[in-house]
Design a protein around this motif. Structure first.
Motif, PDB file in Angstrom:
ATOM      1  N   LEU A   1       0.828  -1.204   0.000  1.00 27.30           N
ATOM      2  CA  LEU A   1       0.000   0.000   0.000  1.00 27.30           C
ATOM      3  C   LEU A   1       0.865   1.258   0.000  1.00 27.30           C
ATOM      4  CD1 LEU A   1      -2.800  -1.050   2.534  1.00 27.30           C
ATOM      5  CD2 LEU A   1      -2.902  -1.017   0.028  1.00 27.30           C
ATOM      6  N   ASN A   2       1.967   1.217   0.748  1.00 26.93           N
ATOM      7  CA  ASN A   2       2.879   2.361   0.755  1.00 26.93           C
ATOM      8  C   ASN A   2       3.486   2.580  -0.630  1.00 26.93           C
ATOM      9  OD1 ASN A   2       4.458   4.468   1.597  1.00 26.93           O
ATOM     10  ND2 ASN A   2       5.851   3.219   2.832  1.00 26.93           N
ATOM     11  N   LEU A   3       3.813   1.486  -1.322  1.00 28.25           N
ATOM     12  CA  LEU A   3       4.380   1.609  -2.662  1.00 28.25           C
ATOM     13  C   LEU A   3       3.384   2.228  -3.634  1.00 28.25           C
ATOM     14  CD1 LEU A   3       6.691   0.980  -4.642  1.00 28.25           C
ATOM     15  CD2 LEU A   3       5.703  -1.303  -4.945  1.00 28.25           C
ATOM     16  N   VAL A   4       2.121   1.832  -3.536  1.00 28.87           N
ATOM     17  CA  VAL A   4       1.103   2.406  -4.419  1.00 28.87           C
ATOM     18  C   VAL A   4       0.925   3.892  -4.135  1.00 28.87           C
ATOM     19  CG1 VAL A   4      -1.345   2.342  -5.013  1.00 28.87           C
ATOM     20  CG2 VAL A   4      -0.081   0.215  -4.750  1.00 28.87           C
ATOM     21  N   VAL A   5       0.926   4.278  -2.873  1.00 25.68           N
ATOM     22  CA  VAL A   5       0.745   5.682  -2.520  1.00 25.68           C
ATOM     23  C   VAL A   5       1.893   6.514  -3.067  1.00 25.68           C
ATOM     24  CG1 VAL A   5       0.664   7.295  -0.578  1.00 25.68           C
ATOM     25  CG2 VAL A   5      -0.714   5.220  -0.526  1.00 25.68           C
ATOM     26  N   ARG A   6       3.121   6.007  -2.917  1.00 25.80           N
ATOM     27  CA  ARG A   6       4.265   6.770  -3.403  1.00 25.80           C
ATOM     28  C   ARG A   6       4.236   6.928  -4.916  1.00 25.80           C
ATOM     29  NH1 ARG A   6       9.843   5.369  -0.167  1.00 25.80           N
ATOM     30  NH2 ARG A   6       9.068   5.717   1.950  1.00 25.80           N
ATOM     31  N   LEU A   7       3.923   5.862  -5.614  1.00 20.92           N
ATOM     32  CA  LEU A   7       3.948   5.928  -7.077  1.00 20.92           C
ATOM     33  C   LEU A   7       2.733   6.665  -7.629  1.00 20.92           C
ATOM     34  CD1 LEU A   7       5.227   2.333  -7.965  1.00 20.92           C
ATOM     35  CD2 LEU A   7       6.511   4.472  -7.872  1.00 20.92           C
ATOM     36  N   ALA A   8       1.610   6.607  -6.942  1.00 27.18           N
ATOM     37  CA  ALA A   8       0.427   7.338  -7.413  1.00 27.18           C
ATOM     38  C   ALA A   8       0.536   8.827  -7.119  1.00 27.18           C
ATOM     39  CB  ALA A   8      -0.838   6.766  -6.775  1.00 27.18           C
ATOM     40  N   GLY A   9       1.295   9.203  -6.128  1.00 25.21           N
ATOM     41  CA  GLY A   9       1.483  10.609  -5.826  1.00 25.21           C
ATOM     42  C   GLY A   9       0.387  11.210  -4.987  1.00 25.21           C
ATOM     43  N   ARG A  10      -0.437  10.400  -4.368  1.00 21.78           N
ATOM     44  CA  ARG A  10      -1.529  10.909  -3.534  1.00 21.78           C
ATOM     45  C   ARG A  10      -1.999   9.783  -2.630  1.00 21.78           C
ATOM     46  NH1 ARG A  10      -6.242   8.763  -5.267  1.00 21.78           N
ATOM     47  NH2 ARG A  10      -6.315   7.932  -7.381  1.00 21.78           N
ATOM     48  N   GLN A  11      -2.858  10.151  -1.677  1.00 22.14           N
ATOM     49  CA  GLN A  11      -3.450   9.172  -0.789  1.00 22.14           C
ATOM     50  C   GLN A  11      -4.619   8.460  -1.485  1.00 22.14           C
ATOM     51  OE1 GLN A  11      -2.367   8.190   2.178  1.00 22.14           O
ATOM     52  NE2 GLN A  11      -0.632   9.638   2.096  1.00 22.14           N
ATOM     53  N   LEU A  12      -4.894   7.254  -1.071  1.00 22.64           N
ATOM     54  CA  LEU A  12      -5.967   6.469  -1.671  1.00 22.64           C
ATOM     55  C   LEU A  12      -7.269   6.720  -0.913  1.00 22.64           C
ATOM     56  CD1 LEU A  12      -4.134   3.031  -2.162  1.00 22.64           C
ATOM     57  CD2 LEU A  12      -4.201   4.994  -3.716  1.00 22.64           C
ATOM     58  N   ASP A  13      -8.361   6.726  -1.639  1.00 27.86           N
ATOM     59  CA  ASP A  13      -9.652   6.794  -0.974  1.00 27.86           C
ATOM     60  C   ASP A  13     -10.049   5.393  -0.521  1.00 27.86           C
ATOM     61  OD1 ASP A  13     -10.477   5.480  -3.265  1.00 27.86           O
ATOM     62  OD2 ASP A  13     -11.314   7.272  -4.203  1.00 27.86           O
ATOM     63  N   GLU A  14     -11.225   5.293   0.060  1.00 26.26           N
ATOM     64  CA  GLU A  14     -11.648   4.011   0.618  1.00 26.26           C
ATOM     65  C   GLU A  14     -11.817   2.953  -0.467  1.00 26.26           C
ATOM     66  OE1 GLU A  14     -15.123   4.572   2.911  1.00 26.26           O
ATOM     67  OE2 GLU A  14     -14.178   5.910   4.390  1.00 26.26           O
ATOM     68  N   ALA A  15     -12.396   3.326  -1.575  1.00 22.25           N
ATOM     69  CA  ALA A  15     -12.599   2.348  -2.653  1.00 22.25           C
ATOM     70  C   ALA A  15     -11.262   1.895  -3.228  1.00 22.25           C
ATOM     71  CB  ALA A  15     -13.482   2.960  -3.739  1.00 22.25           C
ATOM     72  N   GLU A  16     -10.352   2.811  -3.426  1.00 23.28           N
ATOM     73  CA  GLU A  16      -9.047   2.451  -3.978  1.00 23.28           C
ATOM     74  C   GLU A  16      -8.237   1.622  -2.988  1.00 23.28           C
ATOM     75  OE1 GLU A  16      -8.444   6.411  -6.839  1.00 23.28           O
ATOM     76  OE2 GLU A  16      -7.619   6.340  -4.795  1.00 23.28           O
ATOM     77  N   ARG A  17      -8.376   1.914  -1.702  1.00 20.79           N
ATOM     78  CA  ARG A  17      -7.646   1.134  -0.708  1.00 20.79           C
ATOM     79  C   ARG A  17      -8.173  -0.297  -0.657  1.00 20.79           C
ATOM     80  NH1 ARG A  17      -4.382   2.434   3.556  1.00 20.79           N
ATOM     81  NH2 ARG A  17      -4.354   0.920   5.288  1.00 20.79           N
ATOM     82  N   ALA A  18      -9.478  -0.453  -0.725  1.00 22.57           N
ATOM     83  CA  ALA A  18     -10.047  -1.803  -0.746  1.00 22.57           C
ATOM     84  C   ALA A  18      -9.620  -2.550  -2.010  1.00 22.57           C
ATOM     85  CB  ALA A  18     -11.567  -1.725  -0.648  1.00 22.57           C
ATOM     86  N   TRP A  19      -9.568  -1.849  -3.113  1.00 23.28           N
ATOM     87  CA  TRP A  19      -9.102  -2.468  -4.371  1.00 23.28           C
ATOM     88  C   TRP A  19      -7.642  -2.902  -4.263  1.00 23.28           C
ATOM     89  CZ3 TRP A  19      -5.503  -0.160  -7.848  1.00 23.28           C
ATOM     90  CH2 TRP A  19      -5.360  -0.834  -9.070  1.00 23.28           C
ATOM     91  N   ALA A  20      -6.786  -2.091  -3.619  1.00 24.67           N
ATOM     92  CA  ALA A  20      -5.373  -2.438  -3.470  1.00 24.67           C
ATOM     93  C   ALA A  20      -5.188  -3.639  -2.541  1.00 24.67           C
ATOM     94  CB  ALA A  20      -4.599  -1.235  -2.949  1.00 24.67           C
ATOM     95  N   VAL A  21      -6.031  -3.727  -1.495  1.00 26.68           N
ATOM     96  CA  VAL A  21      -5.926  -4.885  -0.596  1.00 26.68           C
ATOM     97  C   VAL A  21      -6.326  -6.164  -1.329  1.00 26.68           C
ATOM     98  CG1 VAL A  21      -6.874  -5.919   1.500  1.00 26.68           C
ATOM     99  CG2 VAL A  21      -6.229  -3.514   1.489  1.00 26.68           C
ATOM    100  N   ASP A  22      -7.394  -6.100  -2.107  1.00 26.12           N
ATOM    101  CA  ASP A  22      -7.774  -7.273  -2.913  1.00 26.12           C
ATOM    102  C   ASP A  22      -6.654  -7.673  -3.875  1.00 26.12           C
ATOM    103  OD1 ASP A  22     -10.187  -7.285  -1.624  1.00 26.12           O
ATOM    104  OD2 ASP A  22     -11.246  -6.172  -3.212  1.00 26.12           O
TER     105      ASP A  22
END
Length: 730
Positions: free
Chosen positions: A230-251
């Motif tokens: 999740l930290n890697l996705v946040v760094r590469l996306a350049g922003r924080q994830l919303d709830e839907a995106e965070r659930a998608w990343a966990v899946d």
């Protein structure tokens, strides 16, 4: 590196010629009739010397990660590794103990990134520093040559295995090899060549585990933890994830088992989604109709709320799209990046360096296009060279039309490899791209282009000592020449393959290739064109005959004369016709003579045939066959159980002693008693009978079946052949 400078016309072209020194040979490349291997003259071969002494400090031996013209880093945005501190510490500890480690794991697990991080931290562990090599499409011989070139200064020298073992045995370094494609059977001898080096290599995902007793120890590179992903996705996306995106990343973390490459691609998908959201926001702000009228649309007054609402209208990728995101990522690339990606697909996954892109696909900003592919997780950068990431080539091959985008590669690279401003190191770095252009033309059914590029690139690859790539280029060129029916070109490729096999020590393959080249030249009526091939055949035969001559010279000096004397002995023992018992005794005597020759020497054996025999009483016998001799020192050749009364007279000198039977001497014996005569000749029947009881008149009764021998006192002019009345042996 890459594009030649100066005049780009045909005036800069030149044929690639030069000499390299494989083993104790000298290979002249680029001759009129092809390459030729000869015995290296004394003093011509450069003497290799170490590139850096252990006591000196400085950068690590070998090429840096950026060996090409463009150093873009090894990962997106050059981020530090996450959740790999324990792996790095464990690997450094093993390397400090001198152990060799093999990194294993799934495709996209981050083996190359971990390898680079360990190499950067292990600079002070070994006296010779760190040697970084690339194993992509390289065999064991190429890897040994790269290791030698990284630790020694010897331009144009390719040592044989004996010299490699001697020189690499004195090297103590940390050898880091990425993407090794060599099997374990060939990898273990490679490690044995450098016993004082610790190796850290990465192998393909489908590699079998290390065998028991292997020098290598497997280290599994597992996926990242959920927090690290999740930290890697946040760094590469350049922003924080919303709830839907965070659930998608966990899946996605559950589905991918935490593979870093999948989250690099997931971050690229989120960035493409952000681009779509930004477009909707811009369209919302510019609410003009087709006729320039403003439409009143109800919506949130807060721009952040508006953006969040529009973001929810753009769906996230599905699980299937997240599992194979190459197609969706490719559709979101810019125009230049898509052209570069299409060219890489045509070249089998190899990306040319940025300087070639303007000539190949008319892309001016090639560096930006390559960087976009790397940031999207569609390409990886290793050693300054780019190629498609794992799964991208398979995921896009059936969906993207490649077309004729790779058709100009053969013409461009044929000009490039022959340009005077391009050196052999640049050609070696682009070897896989050149081979990819040949494969693309072969798949498109263009053997003329394959033949053109193979003829131009083969001498350059030979001089660059990338002999694995040189052999593949020769095979492709030979195949194209056969398809075109170009017999002269086919003979040229056969000669090149024969020279390569001769330099590699493959005698049978070299002989077959060179014989084929000579035969094809003769069929074309060009016997002079095969002169170089014939000279190499003679050199090959001389090398094959040399070990046999050395073995003959190493044989014992006194052995062969004894064998020749024994072989001549039966001719020295030739006697008159004998009966069955005489033959048996002669065989026994010859066997004893052979034994005597082996024990007492040649002189004693030869002396047996020169003297005369005598019985125990010192009286001469009428015959002179070998069974009548008495050896020196009491060694009797006649077995003790034989009948000593039976005699087989020979054509020797007359005896001076009396006969054994005083009552009835035989006529032949009375003739020669008490006198010395010249050597008598044998009559037609020369076998005498043994002593027999006398008849009533006091005279001995002559035998009925055996005639007497007639002895003459003068030397005859001829010697008649023995009679055929000898009884057959029992």
């Amino acid at each position: 590196m890459g594009q030649p400078t100066g005049d780009f016309g045909q005036d800069g072209l030149r044929p690639r010629t030069g000499e390299v020194f494989p083993g104790d040979l000298m290979l002249a490349v680029g001759g009129a009739d092809g390459s030729e291997a000869t015995a290296c003259p004394d003093g011509w071969r450069p003497e290799p010397r170490r590139g850096r002494q252990p006591s000196q400090s400085g950068p690590a031996l070998g090429p840096d990660l950026a060996v090409g013209p463009l150093a873009l880093g090894t990962g997106p945005a050059d981020l530090p590794l996450l959740d790999r501190e324990a792996d790095i510490a464990q690997l450094l500890g093993l390397l400090a103990e001198g152990r060799s480690v093999r990194l294993v794991g799934q495709a996209g697990s981050g083996r190359s990134a971990l390898l680079a991080a360990v190499a950067a931290a292990a600079d002070g562990l070994a006296p010779d520093g760190v040697v970084r090599l690339n194993g992509h499409h390289r065999n064991a011989a190429d890897l040994l040559q790269d290791l030698f070139a990284a630790t020694h200064h010897a331009p144009g020298v390719r040592p044989d295995r004996q010299e490699l073992a001697e020189r690499l045995g004195a090297v103590g370094a940390i050898v880091v090899i990425d993407d090794v494609e060599v099997g374990e059977a060939d990898l273990e001898p490679l490690l044995a060549m450098a016993p004082d080096c610790a190796f850290l290599i990465s192998v393909p995902p489908d590699s079998p585990p290390a065998q028991p007793g292997s020098r290598l120890r497997d280290h599994l590179v597992a996926g990242l933890s959920r927090g690290a992903c999740l930290n890697l996705v946040v760094r590469l996306a350049g922003r924080q994830l919303d709830e839907a995106e965070r659930a998608w990343a966990v899946d996605l973390w559950f589905e991918s088992e935490g593979l870093p490459l999948r989250f690099v691609q997931a971050a690229a998908l989120l960035r493409q989604r952000d681009v779509a959201v930004d477009a909707l926001v811009a369209a919302q702000e510019d609410r003009h109709s087709v006729f320039g009228l403003v439409e009143e649309v109800e919506g949130p007054a807060d721009p952040a709320e508006l953006e969040a609402e529009l973001r929810r209208s753009v769906p996230l990728p599905t699980v299937a799209e997240s599992a194979a995101p190459a197609l969706r990522l490719a559709e979101g690339l810019g125009e230049s990046a898509r052209e570069v990606l299409r060219l890489a697909l045509a070249l089998g996954g190899e990306c040319p360096t940025a300087s070639h892109l303007p000539a190949l696909i008319d892309v001016g900003l090639g560096e930006s296009a390559l960087q976009e592919l790397v940031d999207a997780g569609l390409a990886v950068s290793i050693g300054g060279h780019h190629r498609l990431a794992a799964g991208v080539l398979e995921g896009l091959s059936g969906h993207w039309e490649i077309g004729e985008i790779g058709f100009g590669g053969a013409e461009h690279f044929s000009w490039w490899v022959g340009h005077g401003s391009v050196d052999t190191e640049q050609i070696a770095a682009e070897a896989e791209v050149v081979l990819g252009a040949m494969l693309a033309d072969r798949a498109a059914g263009r053997p003329e282009a394959v033949l053109q590029l193979a003829r131009a690139a083969a001498p350059a690859l030979a001089l660059s000592l990338r002999w694995g790539a040189w052999e593949r280029a020769l095979q492709l060129g030979l195949e194209a020449a056969r398809r075109l029916g170009a017999t002269g070109e086919e003979a040229w490729f056969h000669q090149e393959l024969g020279a390569l096999a001769l330099c590699q020590g493959s005698s049978q393959k070299a002989s077959a290739e060179l014989d084929a080249a000579v035969a094809l030249r003769a069929a074309l009526g060009e016997p002079r064109g095969g002169a170089a091939a014939r000279r190499m055949v003679e050199l090959l035969r001389a090398n094959l005959d040399a070990p046999a001559e050395e073995e003959d010279e190493a044989a014992p000096g006194g052995r062969r004369p004894v064998i020749r004397a024994i072989a001549q002995a039966p001719f020295r023992f030739k006697a008159a016709p004998r009966t069955g018992q005489d033959t048996r005794r002669a065989v026994l005597a010859a066997s004893a003579a052979v034994l005597a020759l082996g024990v007492l020497g040649t002189a004693i054996g030869l002396s047996l045939t020169a003297g005369t025999g005598s019985d125990g009483g010192g009286r001469s016998r009428p015959g002179s066959s070998v069974d009548d001799y008495v050896l020196p020192s009491g060694l009797n050749l006649v077995p003790s159980g034989s009948a000593s009364a039976e005699q087989s007279p020979d054509a020797s000198a007359a005896s001076e002693s009396a006969t054994e039977e005083p009552a009835g001497p035989s006529p032949s014996a009375s003739t020669s008693r008490g006198t010395k005569k010249p050597t008598p000749s044998r009559s037609a029947s020369t076998t005498s009978a043994p002593a027999t009881p006398t008849s009533g008149g006091g005279q001995p009764t002559p035998p009925v079946s055996t005639p007497t021998a007639t002895v003459t006192t003068t030397a005859p002019t001829t010697s008649p052949s023995p009679s055929a009345s000898t009884s057959p042996p029992p």
